[in-house]
Enzyme design. Structure first.
Site, mmCIF file in Angstrom:
data_model
loop_
_atom_site.group_PDB
_atom_site.id
_atom_site.type_symbol
_atom_site.label_atom_id
_atom_site.label_comp_id
_atom_site.label_asym_id
_atom_site.label_seq_id
_atom_site.Cartn_x
_atom_site.Cartn_y
_atom_site.Cartn_z
ATOM 1 N N SER A 1 103.918 73.325 -47.412
ATOM 2 C CA SER A 1 102.948 72.250 -47.158
ATOM 3 C C SER A 1 103.135 71.131 -48.183
ATOM 4 C CB SER A 1 101.506 72.772 -47.167
ATOM 5 O OG SER A 1 101.040 73.003 -48.477
ATOM 6 N N LYS B 1 93.684 77.694 -53.723
ATOM 7 C CA LYS B 1 92.551 78.447 -53.189
ATOM 8 C C LYS B 1 91.831 79.286 -54.238
ATOM 9 C CE LYS B 1 92.605 76.868 -49.022
ATOM 10 N NZ LYS B 1 91.468 76.204 -48.381
HETATM 11 C C1 LIG Z 1 99.670 76.150 -48.491
HETATM 12 C C2 LIG Z 1 98.461 75.378 -48.149
HETATM 13 N N1 LIG Z 1 98.528 74.061 -48.151
HETATM 14 C C3 LIG Z 1 97.463 73.303 -47.842
HETATM 15 C C4 LIG Z 1 96.248 73.845 -47.468
HETATM 16 C C5 LIG Z 1 95.117 72.950 -47.063
HETATM 17 O O1 LIG Z 1 93.983 73.015 -47.881
HETATM 18 P P1 LIG Z 1 92.519 72.886 -47.320
HETATM 19 O O2 LIG Z 1 92.125 74.198 -46.713
HETATM 20 O O3 LIG Z 1 91.701 72.568 -48.520
HETATM 21 O O4 LIG Z 1 92.470 71.806 -46.283
HETATM 22 C C6 LIG Z 1 96.152 75.211 -47.475
HETATM 23 C C7 LIG Z 1 94.926 75.831 -47.064
HETATM 24 O O5 LIG Z 1 94.801 76.759 -46.338
HETATM 25 C C8 LIG Z 1 97.272 76.007 -47.806
HETATM 26 O O6 LIG Z 1 97.221 77.351 -47.783
#
Ligand SMILES: Cc1ncc(COP(=O)(O)O)c(C=O)c1O
Length: 322
Positions: free
Chosen positions: A269, A53
């Site tokens: 994630s 981010k």
């Molecule tokens: C830990 C984590 N993984 C994956 C994502 C997914 O990314 P995106 O917002 O670009 O779909 C986020 C986003 O909030 C995240 O914080």
């Protein structure tokens, strides 16, 4: 003396914002089911505040500045389950803005500490409403106070553009254009849309864009199920070739596998995404699969997922303990 292997990009920067991006792409042999298929992780955890981010926050703030939408000292407001808030807090502060985040009240204490550390103000939304509750509350707050500037990553093209103009170009260069599958989680959709569009433009149907989605009712921090009723406006489903569901349990097992077999300390994630990357790789005979490691594991330490028995952790209600 052997020649030093210097990295191709600069290593001297004017400030921390300039450090964002140019993250390492690392091969993870243990995630590959066959010798002909190579699985690579794009380590977005190596960004200055520890997540993908940082790219997005920089893009959102620069976009607002270019449009003349914010002035120094003004307050930026954003709904976020954590990572965007942490990145925005650092970057807003560096560039002279205040930040107020709306965040579910059940995220780990590390997140609260990181936000406070970078000077953000936190407004809590009900944890049982997840990130959708935070979005709804932030929209209400922004409507009530016109002095607040809300970048709104769910609907702002500057979010996917950070990947379209950054992450995807790096991946293409790092693999000499030989990318057969790109796997990422779906939160706002920025990662999948920005990378997906650029990779499709460059490689057409030779590359498959795959979303890792949590099972409905089994939240994985940072990810969302498109079946839960909210499709962020930046998402164009036609960019995705496939969506593959991952259980909470598998996300944890694979997060641990990354740690035990590759010594990669990643967030939960990334475990879910690695699981899907492995499945896609097992359906191929040869080629490169790239998956995105969105953040590192520090923020999740207090949950015990790296040390407690998997059975004990997987049965907990993740809406409460993350
Ligand atoms: C830990 C984590 N993984 C994956 C994502 C997914 O990314 P995106 O917002 O670009 O779909 C986020 C986003 O909030 C995240 O914080």
């Amino acid at each position: 003396m052997a020649a030093q292997n210097l990295t191709p990009h600069r290593r001297r920067y004017r400030d921390i914002v300039e450090v964002i991006g140019n993250t390492p792409l690392v091969e993870l042999p243990s995630v590959s089911p066959k010798p002909g298929v190579r699985v690579w992780a794009k380590l977005e955890s190596q960004n200055p505040t520890g997540s993908v981010k940082d790219r997005v926050a920089r893009s959102l703030i620069l976009d607002a500045e270019e449009k003349g939408a914010i002035s120094k000292g003004q307050t930026v407001l954003e709904p976020t389950s954590g990572n965007t808030g942490i990145s925005l807090a650092a970057i807003a502060s560096k560039r002279g803005y205040k930040l107020r985040v709306v965040m579910p009240d059940n995220v780990t204490p590390e997140r609260t500490q990181l936000l406070e550390m970078y000077g953000a103000e936190i407004v809590y939304s009900p944890g049982n409403q997840g990130s959708n509750g935070a979005v709804a509350m932030a929209l209400e707050l922004a409507e009530a106070d016109s002095d607040l500037y809300m970048p709104y990553q769910y609907g702002n093209q500057a979010n996917p553009d950070a990947h379209y103009n950054g992450t995807a170009l790096e991946i293409l260069e790092e693999l000499d254009g030989q990318v057969n599958a790109f796997v990422a989680g779906l939160g706002t959709g920025g990662t999948l849309m920005g990378n997906g569009r650029r990779l499709k433009e460059e490689l057409g149907d030779a590359v498959k864009i795959v979303a890792a989605e949590p099972m409905q009712g089994e939240p994985v921090q940072g990810l969302r199920s498109l079946d839960d009723g909210f499709i962020p406006p930046i998402i164009d489903l036609s960019v995705l070739d496939r969506k593959i569901m991952v259980t909470n349990r598998d996300a944890i097992i694979w997060t641990r596998k990354l740690l035990d077999e590759e010594q990669l300390f990643a967030g939960v994630s990334s475990g879910a995404i690695a699981r899907v990357a492995h499945r896609i790789a097992s359906e191929m005979d040869e080629g490169n699969v790239v998956f995105l490691v969105a953040d590192d594991g520090w923020k999740y330490l207090s949950s015990g997922i790296y040390t407690k028995p998997v059975d004990e952790i997987a049965n907990l209600d993740s809406t409460v303990w993350w």
